[in-house]
Design an enzyme around this catalytic site. Sequence first.
Site, short mmCIF file in Angstrom:
data_model
loop_
_atom_site.label_atom_id
_atom_site.label_comp_id
_atom_site.label_asym_id
_atom_site.label_seq_id
_atom_site.Cartn_x
_atom_site.Cartn_y
_atom_site.Cartn_z
N HIS A 1 7.58 -5.88 2.57
CA HIS A 1 8.72 -5.93 1.44
C HIS A 1 10.00 -6.05 2.02
O HIS A 1 10.73 -6.91 1.65
CB HIS A 1 8.86 -4.45 0.68
CG HIS A 1 7.52 -4.08 -0.01
ND1 HIS A 1 6.85 -2.85 0.45
CD2 HIS A 1 6.72 -4.65 -0.84
CE1 HIS A 1 5.80 -2.76 -0.63
NE2 HIS A 1 5.68 -3.71 -1.12
N SER B 1 1.19 -1.34 1.03
CA SER B 1 1.36 0.01 0.68
C SER B 1 -0.12 0.76 0.73
O SER B 1 -0.13 1.83 1.40
CB SER B 1 2.07 0.27 -0.49
OG SER B 1 3.22 -0.63 -0.42
N LYS C 1 -0.70 3.75 -11.90
CA LYS C 1 -1.56 3.59 -10.49
C LYS C 1 -1.60 5.01 -9.71
O LYS C 1 -2.02 5.08 -8.62
CB LYS C 1 -0.63 2.58 -9.92
CG LYS C 1 -0.73 1.12 -10.35
CD LYS C 1 -0.01 0.14 -8.98
CE LYS C 1 -0.29 -1.26 -9.65
NZ LYS C 1 0.35 -2.09 -8.64
N ARG D 1 1.05 -12.97 -0.28
CA ARG D 1 0.37 -13.02 0.97
C ARG D 1 -0.95 -13.59 1.23
O ARG D 1 -1.02 -14.45 2.04
CB ARG D 1 -0.28 -11.37 1.06
CG ARG D 1 1.03 -10.47 1.36
CD ARG D 1 0.52 -9.05 1.20
NE ARG D 1 0.47 -8.84 -0.26
CZ ARG D 1 0.31 -7.59 -1.01
NH1 ARG D 1 0.19 -6.40 -0.10
NH2 ARG D 1 0.24 -7.59 -2.10
P1 ADP Z 1 3.02 -4.16 -7.31
O1 ADP Z 1 2.43 -3.03 -7.70
O2 ADP Z 1 3.77 -4.79 -8.14
O3 ADP Z 1 1.86 -5.32 -6.55
P2 ADP Z 1 3.84 -3.91 -4.48
O4 ADP Z 1 4.80 -2.67 -4.18
O5 ADP Z 1 2.62 -3.76 -4.03
O6 ADP Z 1 3.85 -3.72 -6.02
O7 ADP Z 1 4.38 -5.32 -4.14
C1 ADP Z 1 5.82 -5.84 -4.59
C2 ADP Z 1 5.86 -7.19 -4.30
O8 ADP Z 1 5.91 -7.32 -2.94
C3 ADP Z 1 4.56 -8.04 -4.72
O9 ADP Z 1 5.04 -9.41 -5.08
C4 ADP Z 1 3.65 -8.15 -3.57
O10 ADP Z 1 2.80 -9.42 -3.42
C5 ADP Z 1 4.73 -8.36 -2.49
N1 ADP Z 1 4.39 -8.06 -1.22
C6 ADP Z 1 3.73 -6.65 -0.92
N2 ADP Z 1 3.48 -6.35 0.53
C7 ADP Z 1 3.85 -7.53 1.01
C8 ADP Z 1 3.92 -8.34 2.40
N3 ADP Z 1 3.09 -7.63 3.28
N4 ADP Z 1 4.35 -9.49 2.48
C9 ADP Z 1 4.90 -10.25 1.40
N5 ADP Z 1 4.88 -9.66 0.40
C10 ADP Z 1 4.48 -8.50 0.06
#
Ligand code: ADP
Length: 158
Positions: free
Chosen positions: A17, A128, A41, A90
């Site tokens: 992130h 995460s 979630k 990703r």
């Molecule tokens: P959500 O529950 O909305 O998916 P996340 O916190 O898991 O929330 O992810 C938020 C955003 O960040 C999403 O667009 C996800 O694809 C992106 N994201 C998460 N991890 C990575 C990463 N390692 N590299 C690039 N983008 C990421």
Amino acid sequence: MVNAVYPGTFDPITYGHIDLVKRATKIFDNVVVAVASSSGKQPLFTMQERVTLARNVFSDYSNVSVVGFDNLLVDFTKDHNASVILRGLRAVSDFEYEFQLAGMNRNLAPDIETIFLTTAEQYAYLSSTLVKEVARLGGNITKFVPEQVIAEIKQKLG
Ligand code: ADP
């Protein structure tokens, strides 16, 4: 001025992130990291805890702010004078859901564009969910999340 909203659960914020936000600050005037309550979630951290963790990470960035939200994303985006929703990609597996989400948001608010940044390859496998899983099983997560986040995860998991 082009402001972008970067929504997510951020449970907790990872280097994946953080890398995305840093790159986005070079493209947009302001980036609002929008921490969704995502109560469905059942997150490990409360929304306020996730906001605080992200705020600490970006405290040196004058054009990054972190805000919690629990309303419709397009409404939140308009309320923050943003015209862009930023998301990360990703793997191909992210695509289907993201495509659906972007389509729905365009339907709700045609003036707002969803823009995707692809992951930095060293973070392509990072989520995460996996970080929490590795931490739960006693694995080393120093390469995935900042030190302060590690301390908070340890405290949460006892
Ligand atoms: P959500 O529950 O909305 O998916 P996340 O916190 O898991 O929330 O992810 C938020 C955003 O960040 C999403 O667009 C996800 O694809 C992106 N994201 C998460 N991890 C990575 C990463 N390692 N590299 C690039 N983008 C990421």
